[in-house]
Design a protein around this motif. Structure first.
Motif, PDB file in Angstrom:
ATOM      1  N   ASN A 120       0.612  -0.993  -0.210  1.00 37.69           N
ATOM      2  CA  ASN A 120       0.191   0.484   0.050  1.00 37.69           C
ATOM      3  C   ASN A 120       1.431   1.188   0.143  1.00 37.69           C
ATOM      4  N   ALA A 121       1.653   0.987   0.500  1.00 41.72           N
ATOM      5  CA  ALA A 121       2.944   2.731   1.224  1.00 41.72           C
ATOM      6  C   ALA A 121       3.474   2.773  -0.584  1.00 41.72           C
ATOM      7  N   VAL A 122       4.146   1.695  -0.989  1.00 37.24           N
ATOM      8  CA  VAL A 122       4.553   1.722  -2.385  1.00 37.24           C
ATOM      9  C   VAL A 122       3.304   1.954  -3.260  1.00 37.24           C
ATOM     10  N   TYR A 123       2.199   1.750  -4.055  1.00 34.94           N
ATOM     11  CA  TYR A 123       0.909   2.093  -4.522  1.00 34.94           C
ATOM     12  C   TYR A 123       1.164   3.519  -4.218  1.00 34.94           C
ATOM     13  N   ASP A 124       1.493   4.068  -3.165  1.00 35.04           N
ATOM     14  CA  ASP A 124       1.018   5.217  -3.186  1.00 35.04           C
ATOM     15  C   ASP A 124       1.910   6.289  -3.468  1.00 35.04           C
ATOM     16  N   ALA A 125       3.200   5.318  -3.326  1.00 36.72           N
ATOM     17  CA  ALA A 125       4.810   6.703  -3.511  1.00 36.72           C
ATOM     18  C   ALA A 125       4.132   6.369  -5.459  1.00 36.72           C
ATOM     19  N   LEU A 126       3.947   5.392  -6.408  1.00 31.33           N
ATOM     20  CA  LEU A 126       3.609   5.356  -7.906  1.00 31.33           C
ATOM     21  C   LEU A 126       2.757   6.013  -7.826  1.00 31.33           C
ATOM     22  N   ALA A 127       1.335   6.707  -7.649  1.00 31.41           N
ATOM     23  CA  ALA A 127       0.689   7.221  -7.487  1.00 31.41           C
ATOM     24  C   ALA A 127       0.873   8.909  -7.263  1.00 31.41           C
ATOM     25  N   ARG A 128       1.771   8.712  -6.389  1.00 27.81           N
ATOM     26  CA  ARG A 128       2.660  11.259  -6.667  1.00 27.81           C
ATOM     27  C   ARG A 128       3.174  10.652  -7.435  1.00 27.81           C
TER      28      ARG A 128
END
Length: 440
Positions: free
Chosen positions: A329-337
Motif C-alpha cells: 500500500n505504501a509503494v502504491y501510494d508512492a507510485l501514484a504520487r
C-alpha cells in the motif's frame, strides 16, 4: 511475424486446462500473424507430470504453435545458466527468489517472463490452472483475441478498434502495455465460508488489507469490491475500453503484458496470495495505456483447499497477503504520487525508481502488522472450529510472519535491481530440455 508466449504455470492436476489453453494457442495462430509459444511451467509431482505429458501429446498440432512443457528441473537448469550469464553477485539467492521451495505466484510468472525472452517473445499472456474459458454460441471465449488486437500498439492506434476510449490526450502516443479482464464464478480468494459464518467477521478480516487508518467508509467500499471479479454476468458480446486500467477490474488469470515486464518483475514472496499483482498497479500509476475487455475467465476452487492441511496452508497464504499490504500500500501510494515521472524519455518504466520506492517501504514501522495479526486472531476465535486452530497456528508464528513480510519486500527490491541483467542474459540463453517442445 511476432512471437508471443501463452503461459500456464501449475502445481496441480489440470489436463483439461492444458487442452483448453492449447486450443487458445491455435486460435491465436489462426487469427493473427503470430507464432505462439505455449509454455507450461509444471511444479507437480511425477505422476501428475506424466498426466500432463499425455495432455500435451494430445494437443491439436499447428505449424505456428510451439509447446514447451518444463518441469522444475528444466526450469532450474535454465535459471542457473541465465543467472551465471548475468554475472549476479548473489547467484544462489537469485535462484531461490526465482524458484523457491514453496508456492510463489510472483516467482512462477517471473520464470515465464525470463523464458519468454529466451524464446524471443514480445509479450506474455498468463492463464491459471484453476480456471476455464466461457462458452458462447458453442465456442470458447478466448481472451487472447482481445489481447493481440491491442497489445503493443500506440494508444492512438488502439483507439480505432476499441468500444470506448477513456484516456487523456497526452497518453495517446504511449504504447498499450497491458490488456486484461477478470473472472466470473466464485471469489478469487477462497474465504466465502467466513462470510457465510459471520458477515461482520468477514468485513473485519477483509478490511485488513486496507491501511489501518482508512475510514470505515473506505474500508466498507474495499470489502464490497474485494475478490469478486466481474460477478456472474456471462459473456454476450465484446466490450473494450482503452484506459488506465483499474487493478480491481482485472485478474492475473486473464492478463497480457508487453514491455513493462522487461523492466520490473513481480514480487517473489512465497506462500502469499496476491504477490503477483504488482505490475497492474505500476502500469496504472505510471500512466501506461491498457485495454480492459470482458472476455472473463471462469474461476473455480479446487477440493484440496477444503482438506485440513489445504485449509491451513491456504488461509496462511491469505494472512501473509494481509501483512504484505503494509508495504505494498505504501509503494502504491508512492507510485501514484510519482505518476509519469516513473517513465524515461522513451516511455518505459525506470526500474531504479521503482526499486527505490520498494526499498524505502521496508523501513516502515511493523506495528500495524502486529495489530493486523491481533485482529485476525480475535476474528478467527469468534468463528471457532478450525478457524481457532488457524488462530493458534498464526499465533505461534506471529513474530516470524511480521519479519517475513518485511524481508519479502527487501527481496523484491533486490530482484528489481537485478532484473535488467537477468533479462539481457535470458535473451542470450538457449532453451533445452523442453518436454513436449517443437512445432505441433
Amino acid at each position: 511475424m511476432r512471437r508471443i508466449c501463452l503461459t500456464l504455470p501449475t502445481n496441480r492436476a489440470c489436463a483439461a486446462t492444458i487442452a483448453a489453453t492449447g486450443a487458445e494457442a491455435v486460435h491465436a495462430a489462426e487469427h493473427f500473424d503470430v507464432e505462439v509459444h505455449l509454455l507450461i511451467l509444471d511444479s507437480c509431482d511425477s505422476a501428475t507430470y506424466e498426466e500432463h505429458r499425455a495432455a500435451v501429446r494430445g494437443l491439436v498440432p499447428h505449424p505456428r504453435v510451439v509447446v514447451h512443457h518444463l518441469d522444475e528441473d528444466d526450469q532450474r537448469d535454465f535459471l542457473r545458466r541465465v543467472i551465471d550469464r548475468s554475472g549476479a553477485a548473489k547467484p544462489e539467492l537469485l535462484l531461490r527468489l526465482m524458484l523457491p521451495n514453496a508456492i510463489s505466484y510472483g516467482a512462477c510468472t517471473n520464470r515465464a517472463f525470463l523464458i519468454s525472452f529466451a524464446l524471443g517473445c514480445e509479450s506474455v499472456h498468463r492463464r491459471d490452472s484453476d480456471s476455464r474459458y466461457q462458452v458462447a454460441d458453442g465456442a470458447w471465449v478466448f481472451p487472447i483475441h482481445q489481447e493481440l488486437g491491442s497489445l503493443g500498439l500506440t494508444a492512438e492506434e488502439a483507439s480505432r478498434s476499441v468500444s470506448e476510449t477513456a484516456l487523456a490526450p497526452e497518453n495517446l502516443p504511449r504504447r498499450v502495455s497491458m490488456v486484461g479482464s477478470s473472472f466470473i464464478g466464485p471469489p478469487s480468494v477462497d474465504i466465502d465460508e467466513i462470510a457465510a459464518l459471520d458477515n461482520d467477521v468477514y468485513h473485519d478480516i477483509v478490511s485488513l488489507w486496507a491501511p489501518l487508518d482508512h475510514s470505515p467508509e473506505q474500508k466498507r467500499e474495499l470489502v464490497e469490491e474485494s475478490f469478486r471479479g466481474a460477478g456472474q454476468a456471462e459473456f454476450e458480446q465484446d466490450r473494450t475500453t482503452l484506459c488506465l486500467v483499474d487493478p480491481m477490474r482485472v485478474d492475473m488469470c486473464n492478463i497480457a503484458f508487453q514491455d513493462v515486464h522487461r523492466r520490473v518483475p513481480l514480487p517473489p514472496a512465497t506462500d502469499t496470495i496476491g504477490s503477483d499483482y504488482f505490475l497492474l498497479h505500476l502500469v496504472r500509476h505510471a500512466g501506461l495505456p491498457g485495454v480492459l475487455h470482458n472476455r472473463n475467465i471462469v474461476n473455480f476452487h479446487t477440493a484440496e483447499r477444503r482438506t485440513d492441511a489445504g485449509f491451513l496452508a491456504y488461509q496462511t497464504r491469505f494472512a501473509k497477503f494481509l501483512l504484505s499490504m503494509l508495504y505494498h500500500n505504501a509503494v502504491y501510494d508512492a507510485l501514484a504520487r510519482a505518476g509519469d515521472t516513473l517513465l524515461d524519455d522513451g516511455g518505459q518504466v525506470r526500474a531504479a525508481a521503482v526499486a527505490g520506492l520498494v526499498r524505502q517501504s521496508t523501513g516502515l514501522d511493523p506495528a500495524d502488522n502486529h495489530e493486523r495479526l491481533r485482529r485476525l486472531d480475535t476474528a478467527y476465535r469468534v468463528l471457532g472450529g478450525r478457524y481457532a486452530t488457524l488462530a493458534d497456528h498464526l499465533g505461534a508464528r506471529h513474530h516470524h510472519l511480521v519479519e517475513e513480510a518485511r524481508s519479502d519486500t527487501e527481496d523484491f527490491a533486490l530482484l528489481i535491481e537485478e532484473w535488467e541483467p537477468l533479462v539481457r542474459a535470458a535473451a542470450r540463453t538457449p532453451m533445452r530440455g523442453s518436454e513436449g517442445g517443437g512445432r505441433r
